[in-house]
Scaffold this motif. Structure first.
Motif, PDB file in Angstrom:
ATOM      1  N   SER B 154      73.483  58.085  20.022  1.00  0.00           N
ATOM      2  CA  SER B 154      72.761  56.419  20.677  1.00  0.00           C
ATOM      3  C   SER B 154      72.663  56.057  19.841  1.00  0.00           C
ATOM      4  CB  SER B 154      72.011  58.022  21.679  1.00  0.00           C
ATOM      5  OG  SER B 154      71.370  58.755  20.795  1.00  0.00           O
ATOM      6  N   ASP B 155      71.878  56.621  18.331  1.00  0.00           N
ATOM      7  CA  ASP B 155      70.909  55.936  17.316  1.00  0.00           C
ATOM      8  C   ASP B 155      71.655  54.872  17.316  1.00  0.00           C
ATOM      9  OD1 ASP B 155      68.506  57.995  17.821  1.00  0.00           O
ATOM     10  OD2 ASP B 155      69.149  58.390  15.719  1.00  0.00           O
ATOM     11  N   PHE B 156      73.068  55.094  16.924  1.00  0.00           N
ATOM     12  CA  PHE B 156      73.539  54.370  16.491  1.00  0.00           C
ATOM     13  C   PHE B 156      74.056  53.093  17.268  1.00  0.00           C
ATOM     14  CE2 PHE B 156      78.761  53.067  15.909  1.00  0.00           C
ATOM     15  CZ  PHE B 156      78.819  52.279  15.504  1.00  0.00           C
ATOM     16  N   LEU B 157      73.914  53.294  19.339  1.00  0.00           N
ATOM     17  CA  LEU B 157      73.640  52.931  20.425  1.00  0.00           C
ATOM     18  C   LEU B 157      73.154  51.160  19.848  1.00  0.00           C
ATOM     19  CD1 LEU B 157      75.678  53.896  23.042  1.00  0.00           C
ATOM     20  CD2 LEU B 157      77.135  51.979  21.956  1.00  0.00           C
ATOM     21  N   LEU B 158      72.064  52.165  19.817  1.00  0.00           N
ATOM     22  CA  LEU B 158      70.695  51.242  20.372  1.00  0.00           C
ATOM     23  C   LEU B 158      70.165  50.599  18.610  1.00  0.00           C
ATOM     24  CD1 LEU B 158      68.277  54.093  21.059  1.00  0.00           C
ATOM     25  CD2 LEU B 158      69.198  52.145  22.406  1.00  0.00           C
ATOM     26  N   SER B 159      71.676  50.630  18.165  1.00  0.00           N
ATOM     27  CA  SER B 159      71.182  49.197  16.745  1.00  0.00           C
ATOM     28  C   SER B 159      72.418  48.549  16.807  1.00  0.00           C
ATOM     29  CB  SER B 159      71.626  50.010  15.232  1.00  0.00           C
ATOM     30  OG  SER B 159      72.117  50.591  15.450  1.00  0.00           O
ATOM     31  N   PHE B 160      73.341  48.663  17.974  1.00  0.00           N
ATOM     32  CA  PHE B 160      74.126  47.343  18.142  1.00  0.00           C
ATOM     33  C   PHE B 160      73.738  45.953  18.991  1.00  0.00           C
ATOM     34  CE2 PHE B 160      78.248  49.540  17.745  1.00  0.00           C
ATOM     35  CZ  PHE B 160      78.853  48.573  17.172  1.00  0.00           C
ATOM     36  N   PRO B 161      73.280  45.184  18.739  1.00  0.00           N
ATOM     37  CA  PRO B 161      73.021  43.595  19.124  1.00  0.00           C
ATOM     38  C   PRO B 161      73.536  43.476  21.152  1.00  0.00           C
ATOM     39  CG  PRO B 161      74.342  42.831  18.196  1.00  0.00           C
ATOM     40  CD  PRO B 161      74.636  44.554  17.990  1.00  0.00           C
ATOM     41  N   SER B 162      72.870  44.302  21.880  1.00  0.00           N
ATOM     42  CA  SER B 162      73.480  44.495  22.597  1.00  0.00           C
ATOM     43  C   SER B 162      74.356  42.772  23.862  1.00  0.00           C
ATOM     44  CB  SER B 162      72.972  45.604  23.993  1.00  0.00           C
ATOM     45  OG  SER B 162      71.599  44.664  24.177  1.00  0.00           O
ATOM     46  N   THR B 163      72.462  42.631  23.531  1.00  0.00           N
ATOM     47  CA  THR B 163      72.903  40.921  24.612  1.00  0.00           C
ATOM     48  C   THR B 163      74.131  40.373  23.497  1.00  0.00           C
ATOM     49  OG1 THR B 163      70.813  40.856  24.274  1.00  0.00           O
ATOM     50  CG2 THR B 163      71.740  38.571  24.978  1.00  0.00           C
ATOM     51  N   PHE B 164      73.851  40.286  22.169  1.00  0.00           N
ATOM     52  CA  PHE B 164      75.386  38.962  21.724  1.00  0.00           C
ATOM     53  C   PHE B 164      76.878  39.913  22.275  1.00  0.00           C
ATOM     54  CE2 PHE B 164      72.160  37.905  18.788  1.00  0.00           C
ATOM     55  CZ  PHE B 164      72.246  36.503  18.825  1.00  0.00           C
ATOM     56  N   MET B 165      76.669  41.058  22.193  1.00  0.00           N
ATOM     57  CA  MET B 165      78.376  42.191  22.342  1.00  0.00           C
ATOM     58  C   MET B 165      79.060  41.972  24.083  1.00  0.00           C
ATOM     59  SD  MET B 165      79.014  43.555  19.426  1.00  0.00           S
ATOM     60  CE  MET B 165      80.198  44.673  20.322  1.00  0.00           C
ATOM     61  N   ILE B 166      77.716  41.485  24.323  1.00  0.00           N
ATOM     62  CA  ILE B 166      77.768  40.998  26.505  1.00  0.00           C
ATOM     63  C   ILE B 166      78.570  39.841  26.299  1.00  0.00           C
ATOM     64  CG2 ILE B 166      76.847  40.998  28.665  1.00  0.00           C
ATOM     65  CD1 ILE B 166      75.420  43.247  27.991  1.00  0.00           C
ATOM     66  N   ILE B 167      77.733  38.823  25.213  1.00  0.00           N
ATOM     67  CA  ILE B 167      78.233  37.776  25.650  1.00  0.00           C
ATOM     68  C   ILE B 167      78.883  37.435  24.896  1.00  0.00           C
ATOM     69  CG2 ILE B 167      77.570  35.296  24.417  1.00  0.00           C
ATOM     70  CD1 ILE B 167      74.883  35.673  24.541  1.00  0.00           C
ATOM     71  N   ALA B 168      79.920  38.330  23.608  1.00  0.00           N
ATOM     72  CA  ALA B 168      80.417  37.658  23.268  1.00  0.00           C
ATOM     73  C   ALA B 168      81.998  38.068  23.734  1.00  0.00           C
ATOM     74  CB  ALA B 168      81.206  37.889  21.351  1.00  0.00           C
ATOM     75  N   LEU B 169      81.906  39.765  24.411  1.00  0.00           N
ATOM     76  CA  LEU B 169      83.295  40.373  24.843  1.00  0.00           C
ATOM     77  C   LEU B 169      83.126  39.977  26.306  1.00  0.00           C
ATOM     78  CD1 LEU B 169      82.371  43.465  22.983  1.00  0.00           C
ATOM     79  CD2 LEU B 169      84.506  41.574  22.808  1.00  0.00           C
ATOM     80  N   ALA B 170      82.570  39.367  27.123  1.00  0.00           N
ATOM     81  CA  ALA B 170      82.357  39.381  28.235  1.00  0.00           C
ATOM     82  C   ALA B 170      84.162  38.679  28.793  1.00  0.00           C
ATOM     83  CB  ALA B 170      80.671  38.787  29.425  1.00  0.00           C
ATOM     84  N   LEU B 171      84.204  37.865  28.876  1.00  0.00           N
ATOM     85  CA  LEU B 171      85.689  36.231  28.797  1.00  0.00           C
ATOM     86  C   LEU B 171      86.729  37.583  28.589  1.00  0.00           C
ATOM     87  CD1 LEU B 171      86.321  34.173  29.435  1.00  0.00           C
ATOM     88  CD2 LEU B 171      86.303  33.525  27.168  1.00  0.00           C
ATOM     89  N   PRO B 172      86.500  38.182  26.951  1.00  0.00           N
ATOM     90  CA  PRO B 172      88.053  38.868  27.363  1.00  0.00           C
ATOM     91  C   PRO B 172      88.223  39.676  28.058  1.00  0.00           C
ATOM     92  CG  PRO B 172      86.744  38.807  24.835  1.00  0.00           C
ATOM     93  CD  PRO B 172      85.970  37.873  25.997  1.00  0.00           C
ATOM     94  N   LEU B 173      86.790  40.803  28.330  1.00  0.00           N
ATOM     95  CA  LEU B 173      87.517  41.400  28.753  1.00  0.00           C
ATOM     96  C   LEU B 173      87.089  41.857  30.279  1.00  0.00           C
ATOM     97  CD1 LEU B 173      84.673  44.595  26.864  1.00  0.00           C
ATOM     98  CD2 LEU B 173      87.408  44.802  27.199  1.00  0.00           C
ATOM     99  N   THR B 174      86.943  40.547  30.784  1.00  0.00           N
ATOM    100  CA  THR B 174      87.036  40.396  32.513  1.00  0.00           C
ATOM    101  C   THR B 174      88.645  40.108  32.589  1.00  0.00           C
ATOM    102  OG1 THR B 174      85.241  39.341  32.502  1.00  0.00           O
ATOM    103  CG2 THR B 174      86.639  38.604  33.658  1.00  0.00           C
TER     104      THR B 174
END
Lengths: 332, 330
Positions: B154-174
């Motif tokens: 969970s420490d590891f997850l908290l250091s992820f840039p979540s906003t960037f990940m969502i923006i970057a991955l939303a399109l391909p994952l959709t």
């Protein structure tokens, strides 16, 4: 202290490696072919394959990661013969769509994001901490109530709404030149033009952060004010001013350093909404454009990685600062 | 607050001495009493409840008003596709005016839009709190290796840039979600958004619950249960969970407005729900292009969203004050 420092440094290096590996792997297994994305309508399978080879995407992902890390240190050479090109270190990759090394794009965008982050950081710390202290010192009086109202508005106003409203008001009263808007002016050549460019984005960002900092400062100051050593300081006859400056604030502001450091780091990766609204060519807009316009994978990968690295490194800096202020941390 | 409570209870006891009856109150009753006394809290609960109901009853309300969120009311627009009349074409038939350009009814758009926003916020909050609760209790109660591994993760997850990940991955994952035939179009986008929010949302809450479970397992009532031979399952469900509910409710009330606004932000940026749906983010990003000619189209949705978020925030504060009077607002 040295032991603590080494341990934290090693942990940070490990986290950065792990984060970069996972980001790299996630992007490598996306259902999108970066080689296919490099050429437009007139595309043949042979061009795609050639580009795949030129970009080094025809090898297993662990080899790609190895080359990526090597490129960061030593720069990178793409392709062979006449069609080859170089990206000097640190090479994050090559954006085929923009015909530029990603490092160049980052180097252009980072000063914008940094200017935005540092200005609003100073602004929100000034507003948040001073409002918080005033509210705590005048607990229950009108100053306290006014600051509570400010906090509520600031927290409930999403940045994209306050940003739009501020932008439109500024446009209406001709405070922003719509043509000049978003043009990068260096603070070294034209400091006034630079500040004028950034003042409204600064206010937008600072508004949201200042609210939470006011709340946090207020509760921290109130909590510290009821400590025994403050009563002692008062009993030995120190003036309220000295008590506030030397005793209360010193203890109350320490935890704020932690949060401020992390918030600042988060912004360094790119304030996506604010940059988008004010058309600032920073890291945030670079990445959202890369996603929406042509899904420019090397750019997206790099901005995501950088955002993570800023946060992890700032975590380290904050921890060290904290260990310096509070010796108890080092042992734990 | 707590002291007032005690004094009042003491007075009550004195009053009751004559009849020898002492009123007992469960913690839940005490919290409810405290909440009822908080006027701001009660009002904001009513306001938030009203908008919540309005969002869920959107199809009913629009039918009663004889409106539709898909029909284009072209007669309400002038030759420049701008609403006729003041304040964005407000009238008895269109209480909040009409959308410039296409000419859809703004009230119906906002009702249906807030339906999506509320759904995302509620599902996300409940799911991430449920997941955080499960993981937090497990790691806090059993400790040991599981705790160490989950904690690092969970420490590891908290250091992820979540906003960037969502923006970057939303399109391909959709696209992936659509290819797997789980959902289509905006449904797929909502699924991706919720999964992402939950994925990055649970660690914060799990940490909170873990630290509480950690200290609670050393308390006497847990030891007593252990001495009686209660199973771990029983201790977790009967001893720990009831004591952790207040934390969960407070966290829920804080995260609801946050996720509501987050959904708006992502659709505003163009990576969330997309037209022809009409979430706050979409309406507002559309409204920006018309702001000179039709400012009402920008202001009405903004105010609508701000009222919802503000009332939810105030409600969250009131709930926290009621459940945990000692907590300092941070």
């Amino acid at each position: 202290m040295l032991k603590y420092l080494i341990r934290r440094l090693a942990a940070t290096a490990l986290v950065i490696t792990l984060v970069s590996m996972s980001v790299f792997v996630i992007f490598a297994y996306l259902p999108m072919d970066p080689a296919r994305l490099t050429c437009g309508k007139a595309c043949t399978p042979s061009i795609i394959e050639a580009n795949r080879h030129r970009l080094g995407l025809d090898v297993p992902v662990q080899v790609q990661y190895g080359r990526f890390v090597k490129g960061l240190v030593a720069g990178r050479h793409y392709g062979e013969g006449v069609a080859s090109f170089d990206c000097p270190a640190p090479a994050f990759g090559y954006s085929f769509n923009k015909h530029a090394c990603v490092s160049t794009l980052i180097a252009d965008a980072f000063p914008v994001t940094f200017s935005l982050a540092i200005g609003s950081f100073i602004l929100w710390l000034l507003i948040g901490v001073s409002l918080g202290v005033v509210a705590a010192k005048r607990q229950g009086k009108w100053q306290d109530k006014a600051s509570t109202a400010f906090v509520l508005v600031g927290i409930s106003l999403p940045t994209f709404i306050s940003g739009i409203l501020i932008l439109l008001l500024a446009l209406k009263f001709n405070l922003i030149d719509p043509i000049e808007m978003g043009r990068w002016v260096s603070p070294f050549t034209d400091p006034i033009g630079w500040a004028r460019n950034f003042i409204f984005p600064w206010i937008t960002l600072a508004l949201a952060f200042a609210a939470t900092y006011t709340r946090f400062t207020r509760s921290n100051v109130l909590e510290t004010s009821s400590e025994d050593y403050i009563r002692t300081a008062r009993a030995k006859g120190l003036s309220e001013k000295v008590i506030l400056r030397k005793h209360t604030l010193r203890a109350a502001l320490a935890p704020i350093i932690t949060i401020a450091g992390l918030d600042f780091a988060g912004l360094l990766g790119g304030a996506i909404i604010t940059e988008n609204i004010f058309n600032l060519p920073g890291l945030g807009r670079l990445s959202i454009r890369a996603v929406l316009v042509d899904y420019d994978l090397p750019v997206i990968l790099t901005t995501t990685l950088l955002a993570a690295v800023f946060v992890v490194v700032m975590n380290l800096v904050v921890d060290i600062l904290y260990a310096y202020i509070d010796p108890r941390v080092r042992v734990a | 607050m707590a002291q007032v409570e005690q004094v009042e209870q003491a007075e009550q006891v004195e009053d009751d001495v004559a009849t020898f009856s002492i009123v007992q109150r469960t913690p839940r009753q005490i919290a409810w009493m405290r909440f009822k006394r908080n006027k701001v809290g009660v009002v904001s609960a009513c306001v938030a409840g009203f908008f919540f109901l309005a969002a869920y009853l959107a199809p009913v309300i629009t039918r009663i008003l004889g409106l539709s969120n898909t029909l284009t009311y072209s007669t309400t627009l002038n030759n420049f596709a701008m609403p006729i009349g003041a304040s964005g074409g407000m009238s008895l038939t269109h209480p909040l005016g009409v959308e410039p350009g296409a000419g859809r009814d703004l009230l119906s758009l906002l009702l249906y839009g807030s339906r999506i926003s509320f759904s995302v916020a509620v599902i996300t909050s409940v799911a991430s709190i449920g997941l955080g609760m499960l993981i937090g209790i497990t790691t806090g109660y059993f400790r040991g290796k599981v705790d160490a591994i989950v904690g690092r993760f969970s420490d590891f997850l908290l250091s992820f840039p979540s906003t960037f990940m969502i923006i970057a991955l939303a399109l391909p994952l959709t696209q992936r979600v659509e290819a797997l035939k789980i959902a289509k179009g905006n449904g797929a986008r909502i699924v991706v958004l919720v999964v992402f929010f939950v994925f990055f949302g649970w660690p914060g809450f799990a940490r909170l619950i873990r630290s509480q479970a950690f200290s609670m397992r050393e308390r006497d009532f847990v030891m007593a249960a252990q001495a009686l031979g209660a199973s771990s399952w029983r201790i977790i469900t009967r001893e720990l969970l009831p004591n952790l509910w207040p934390t969960a409710i407070v966290f829920l009330s804080i995260s609801l407005p946050g996720y509501l606004a987050a959904e708006a932000v992502f659709s505003f940026l163009g990576v969330g729900v997309q037209a022809p749906a009409s979430t706050f983010g979409l309406v507002l990003s559309d409204a920006v292009t018309y702001w000179r000619d039709d400012p009402a189209y920008l202001i009405i949705p903004s105010v609508y969203l701000i009222i919802i978020v503000l009332s939810l925030n105030l409600l969250g504060d009131a709930i926290r004050d009621a459940l945990d009077p000692k907590a300092v607002k941070a």
